[in-house]
Every structure is written in structure tokens, then in C-alpha cells.
Design an enzyme around this catalytic site. Sequence first.
Site, mmCIF file in Angstrom:
data_model
loop_
_atom_site.group_PDB
_atom_site.id
_atom_site.type_symbol
_atom_site.label_atom_id
_atom_site.label_comp_id
_atom_site.label_asym_id
_atom_site.label_seq_id
_atom_site.Cartn_x
_atom_site.Cartn_y
_atom_site.Cartn_z
ATOM 1 N N LYS A 50 0.852 -1.200 0.000
ATOM 2 C CA LYS A 50 0.000 0.000 0.000
ATOM 3 C C LYS A 50 0.884 1.245 0.000
ATOM 4 O O LYS A 50 1.934 1.262 0.656
ATOM 5 C CB LYS A 50 -0.911 -0.022 1.229
ATOM 6 C CG LYS A 50 -1.970 1.070 1.252
ATOM 7 C CD LYS A 50 -2.921 0.897 2.435
ATOM 8 C CE LYS A 50 -3.991 1.983 2.466
ATOM 9 N NZ LYS A 50 -4.934 1.815 3.600
ATOM 10 N N SER A 125 -9.849 2.057 2.525
ATOM 11 C CA SER A 125 -8.934 2.730 1.644
ATOM 12 C C SER A 125 -7.935 1.817 0.937
ATOM 13 O O SER A 125 -7.314 2.249 -0.041
ATOM 14 C CB SER A 125 -8.166 3.799 2.424
ATOM 15 O OG SER A 125 -7.373 3.203 3.434
ATOM 16 N N SER A 149 -10.129 -0.231 6.759
ATOM 17 C CA SER A 149 -9.522 -0.149 5.429
ATOM 18 C C SER A 149 -8.851 -1.408 4.910
ATOM 19 O O SER A 149 -8.502 -1.461 3.730
ATOM 20 C CB SER A 149 -8.510 0.990 5.384
ATOM 21 O OG SER A 149 -9.179 2.201 5.189
HETATM 22 N N1 GLN Z 1 -13.279 4.563 5.963
HETATM 23 C C1 GLN Z 1 -12.639 4.936 7.193
HETATM 24 C C2 GLN Z 1 -12.157 6.356 7.094
HETATM 25 O O1 GLN Z 1 -12.363 6.926 6.087
HETATM 26 C C3 GLN Z 1 -11.500 4.005 7.514
HETATM 27 C C4 GLN Z 1 -10.281 4.285 6.749
HETATM 28 C C5 GLN Z 1 -9.118 3.438 7.164
HETATM 29 O O2 GLN Z 1 -9.267 2.427 7.844
HETATM 30 N N2 GLN Z 1 -7.928 3.904 6.825
HETATM 31 O O3 GLN Z 1 -11.612 6.919 7.981
#
Ligand code: GLN
Length: 449
Positions: A50, A125, A149
Site C-alpha cells: 500500500k 482505503s 480499510s
Molecule cells: N473509511 C474509514 C475512514 O475513512 C477508515 C479508513 C481506514 O481504515 N484507513 O476513515
Amino acid sequence: MITLKEALKLPKEEMAALREDIRRRAEERSELNAYIAFDEAGEGVPLLIKDNIQVKGWNVTSASAILQGYVAPYNATVIEKIEAAGLSPFGRANMDEFAMGSSTESSFYGKTLNPHDPERVPGGSSGGSAAAVGAGVAIAALGSDTGGSIRQPAAFCGIVGMKPTYGRVSRWGLAAYSSSLDQIGPMTRNVEDAAILYDIISGHDSRDSTSADMEYTPVALNLNADRKLTVAVIENYIKDASKEVQSAYETAIKALEEAGHRVVRKEMMGAKYDIAAYYIIATAEASANLSRYDGIRYGNRAEGAENLKELYLKTRSEGFGEEVKRRILLGSFVLSSGYYDAYYLKAQRVRHLIKDEFEEVFKDADLILSPVAPTTAFRFGEMADPLQMYLSDVYTVGVNLAGLPAISLPVQKSDEGLPVGLQLIGKHFDEQTVFDGALSLERAVAYEK
Ligand code: GLN
């Protein structure tokens, strides 16, 4: 596609061919936009990374304009660990900018497509990681999970994604979003591969002050699908989920019972508090963590500024995308004097209650079975209202607030052919039980890829 377990046993001479094969496959599916770039570092088993994890010499950007041109000067601890185990970073995975999002639509590099339906999001994400593994153009990947995410894109793309206990995996070299919630974890095609990769990246690291300084017992060699476990299902949780998710939930409960596990029914206070507390704490921490991107030290610097203040303003205005700006504003607001007590402190108190409630359930259960998302993968643009997108994180953020380990695995496909994933949540540092339960469930449901 070869499994990670098999790939780790390949003789060294075959590694170059394997890397070439992966690259060819990935290029054939370039429309997915799962890979940002095909950077390579080393000659081991290729592992997709990532774009918020530091790999020395790579342009690591968190999929943001503000980090274009930044070159990572060191390796994250997880990168050192994978290299020591015979793996090598291969490719930068697309993601939501600074890991803020649930759809990978906010990337500077453009959106990633879901391999099961090009009109739908891969989740986020870590959407690039999930889409690549789901499409068979990566053996496995690393993701990060602050509020879902790893688990949610895994569920949307039909793969396995695991979020370790907070403190289990070093955050050294992970671009910080919300430091009290972030964890790096494995994204793989099956539970055993997830356990193998989890073992490789786990363990104490003195460079991360929140890393747990405790003995580490590897899980993969001790995997045992025959243990009989008590699994709690949260009855009131599931009511708001879609028909497809409810059906997968029923399938999983039946499969668990048939495999000899005991299923107990529980209620929890409800996830609406989770979302409120999460989006206060996560944005508060993000506003502080992202203050370092100011054009002085990292990445892009805006041109034409007349003085220092203007340089900060221009750099940040040009460099951050809309969602990241929204989070910085929200976070600055909840931390500002006058609102600190009303929002931030209150959210911290709610966080304690959430933790206590999980502990209460774990008095009578080894694991909790929960949906990962209220629906299967949604369509591009469907969550145009940011609040609606935040609400879709309802099942995942509580796990991060409580610091618990959880694994998302595919259970069945919907009538439209979309994967439905569910998660098993475990007690702090009881990853062994999480993986044992997941292996048993994986066998019992026999999901067809
Ligand atoms: N969707 C959540 C956010 O936007 C989680 C994102 C994540 O785990 N990095 O904060």
C-alpha cells in the site's frame, strides 16, 4: 494464482519468472488501476505494498498530490521483516488519499475498479491491494486499517483481510492517519496465507512506542480448525444490513454450528456511537498528523509564495484533496477550545464504553461474528454525500476504537455475483483464536472464488 505459502517454497531460480508473470498479469488488467507503479525492491516473493508504507528509494505518496516527488529515505519495519522472510516489495497499491475513505475514489491516481464489477468500487482505503489480490494479479498485499480499510475492501473484492490487535504490528514507517487506531495487516487469498504474512510482520519494535512489548507466539504453524469455539452473534447489529449481507450472516451461523461451534446471541449498544466517536477521534489525530505536510520538509512545495505563511497555505491548498481537507477542518474544529470538551473528550469517554462493551461480550464468547459492511460493493459515485460514506463504516470502526484483532473473509456471493464478506473479531492479542475460527469458517462455507 500461486498461494503465498507455495511461493515461499519456490527455489530462488524461479523467482524472477514469478515476478515477471505477476507483472504481465497485472499489466493485462491495467484497467483496474490497482497498481500505481511496478517498482521493485529485491528479488524475493513479490508482495504488493500500500502506498502509505515506506520502501526505501520509492516515491511513497499516500496517493496524494502533496507527496509527489517525495522519496522514502528508509524502510518501514514491516518491509525489513518481509525482506528477512524472503519476500520483496513489488508494486505500489492504489488507495484513498492518506487512507481516508471507503471506496478508493479519492486517490490522486484515479479510482480503482472492483474486479467483480467494473462499475463498482473495490472498497477502501486499501482498494488497490484488495482489487489486485482479488483479480489474481498479486499473490498477497499489505494494507492498513484505521477504521476498516483492510477488512472492508477485502469483503468487497472476495479476499481475506486481517487487522491485528493494536500494538501487534509496528507502525514505524507507516504514514500516520490516526495514530491510536492505525495498524498494518495482511491481505491474501486465503486464511492460511493471512496467518503466514501476519506472523512475518508481527512483533515488538522499539521504534514504535505503542508496539506491544510481549512475547510473540507464531500462529500459522499452530493453526487448528478443529477447536470448538463459542461465537457471539450480535442480533441487533444485523437488522440494518442489506438482504445479501443478512443472508451471508445466516449462512455463516449455520456453517459455524454445523462445524461444532457454539453460537450465542447477544445485543450491543449499537454502532451509531461508534461512528460518532470514530470520526471525532480519527479526524482530530489526522489534523495533527497531517500538519507536517507544509512544503518545507516533505514532498511538494507550491511556487510563487511571497512569505512563509503563504507558502504553507498554497502548498496545502494545492496539495490536499477535498476529503483530506474536510477531515483536517473537522479535526481542527473538535480540538479547538470551547469544543474540545464537548466533542473530543466526550468521544474518548465513548471509546472507553465501547471497549468495555466488547469485554463484556467476550466474557461468554471467544469470537464475535459481525458484518463488515452494510452492503456489497457499491457503485462509483453512489456515496457522493460524505456523511453517507462515513455511515457505511458502521461495522468496522468499533474494532479499531477497542484495539481488537479481526479478520474479514468471503462467505458467499450475492445473486449479482458480488462477494459478501463477514468478520470474526477476537480478544486482545488472541490472534490465534481469530485465525483458528476463520480457518474453520472458511472450510465450512467453501466460498468459490
Ligand atoms: N473509511 C474509514 C475512514 O475513512 C477508515 C479508513 C481506514 O481504515 N484507513 O476513515
